[in-house]
Write an enzyme that holds these catalytic residues in place. Structure first.
Site, PDB file in Angstrom:
ATOM      1  N   HIS A 103       0.835  -1.206   0.000  1.00 36.44           N
ATOM      2  CA  HIS A 103       0.000   0.000   0.000  1.00 36.44           C
ATOM      3  C   HIS A 103       0.872   1.259   0.000  1.00 36.44           C
ATOM      4  O   HIS A 103       0.604   2.201  -0.764  1.00 36.44           O
ATOM      5  CB  HIS A 103      -0.904   0.007   1.234  1.00 36.44           C
ATOM      6  CG  HIS A 103      -1.653   1.290   1.415  1.00 36.44           C
ATOM      7  ND1 HIS A 103      -2.854   1.551   0.798  1.00 36.44           N
ATOM      8  CD2 HIS A 103      -1.364   2.406   2.140  1.00 36.44           C
ATOM      9  CE1 HIS A 103      -3.264   2.757   1.127  1.00 36.44           C
ATOM     10  NE2 HIS A 103      -2.374   3.297   1.947  1.00 36.44           N
ATOM     11  N   GLU A 104       1.907   1.265   0.830  1.00 35.61           N
ATOM     12  CA  GLU A 104       2.794   2.429   0.865  1.00 35.61           C
ATOM     13  C   GLU A 104       3.537   2.580  -0.460  1.00 35.61           C
ATOM     14  O   GLU A 104       3.783   3.696  -0.924  1.00 35.61           O
ATOM     15  CB  GLU A 104       3.781   2.318   2.032  1.00 35.61           C
ATOM     16  CG  GLU A 104       3.128   2.309   3.407  1.00 35.61           C
ATOM     17  CD  GLU A 104       2.173   3.474   3.634  1.00 35.61           C
ATOM     18  OE1 GLU A 104       2.411   4.566   3.072  1.00 35.61           O
ATOM     19  OE2 GLU A 104       1.187   3.293   4.363  1.00 35.61           O
ATOM     20  N   HIS A 107       1.573   4.533  -2.871  1.00 36.48           N
ATOM     21  CA  HIS A 107       1.754   5.995  -2.806  1.00 36.48           C
ATOM     22  C   HIS A 107       2.991   6.423  -3.586  1.00 36.48           C
ATOM     23  O   HIS A 107       3.000   7.474  -4.234  1.00 36.48           O
ATOM     24  CB  HIS A 107       1.882   6.440  -1.350  1.00 36.48           C
ATOM     25  CG  HIS A 107       0.609   6.378  -0.585  1.00 36.48           C
ATOM     26  ND1 HIS A 107      -0.558   6.971  -1.030  1.00 36.48           N
ATOM     27  CD2 HIS A 107       0.301   5.800   0.611  1.00 36.48           C
ATOM     28  CE1 HIS A 107      -1.524   6.762  -0.149  1.00 36.48           C
ATOM     29  NE2 HIS A 107      -1.030   6.047   0.842  1.00 36.48           N
TER      30      HIS A 107
END
Length: 234
Positions: A103-104, A107
């Site tokens: 998920h990071e 980004h």
């Protein structure tokens, strides 16, 4: 006369509802992460290794990966191109840790591809922080100055910037999770059986941002009810 606060103020129920929603979302994400943190990935890849693999596969060469203290404090800083993974994520080989790390990375991919909502959120941060600090002093000064509605409205408007930030955050977070699941689905980091588990972890995490937006909205609604244009106290 100033509005009554605490339990004598019926609008305080909005604050309580917001707190309950936020606490429930936080409890849910923690329990979900804990559940799937018990499931070790078959490939025995750590969160750090997964992040490094994803960044390489997306041809992102300018982002560093580092461990940080805390629990679920994972974040990506577009300013210094750093992806920070908490201890629960960095060293763990669990499905949950790999999902959070991905998920990071989502980004980082957004930043790499100049995803507009991410750029917008970064631009709003200083304005939203300033608005949050300014709002309550402006409202109180307006009340003390014979209920100066102009100052009060400026304070309410300033607080609304915090809600704007929360609303812009939602598509950024959901998009990062979609990117993460797509990458995990196309790669070999998780098996077909493990991918739905990671999806549940990311969905639980996304709910915390929805809860934050709802809580901020309820606080704004309370300010409008207490200090709106037709609520002058003599």
């Amino acid at each position: 006369m100033l509005p009554l606060y605490g339990f004598l103020d019926p609008t305080y129920l909005l604050v309580i509802i917001g707190l309950v929603i936020s606490m429930a979302a936080s409890a849910y994400v923690n329990s979900t992460f804990k559940k799937y943190d018990q499931v070790k990935s078959r490939n025995s890849v750590t969160g750090t290794q997964a992040a490094q693999f994803i960044l390489r596969s997306e041809d992102i060469r300018d982002v560093g990966v580092q461990p940080i203290s805390g629990h679920l404090t994972d974040n990506y800083n577009s300013g210094n191109k750093t992806l920070s993974l908490s201890e629960a994520t960095a060293r763990s080989t669990s499905v949950a840790a790999i999902g959070v790390a991905a998920h990071e990375c989502g980004h980082a991919v957004q930043d790499h591809k100049s995803y507009i909502p991410l750029k917008l959120r970064a631009a709003i941060v200083p304005v939203a922080n300033f608005g949050s600090m300014l709002s309550f002093p402006m409202i109180m000064i307006g009340v003390l100055l014979s209920w100066n509605q102009t100052l009060i409205n400026i304070g309410i408007l300033a607080f609304s910037l915090a809600l704007l930030f929360q609303l812009v955050t939602l598509p950024v977070e959901f998009n990062a999770s979609r990117r993460a699941l797509k990458i995990l689905g196309e790669g070999d980091l998780l098996t077909a059986e493990e991918l739905p588990m990671a999806r549940k972890v990311l969905f639980a995490a996304a709910l915390t941002y929805v809860a934050a937006a709802l809580s901020t909205f309820l606080q704004l609604l309370r300010l409008i009810l207490l200090f709106g244009g037709n609520n002058r106290r003599d």
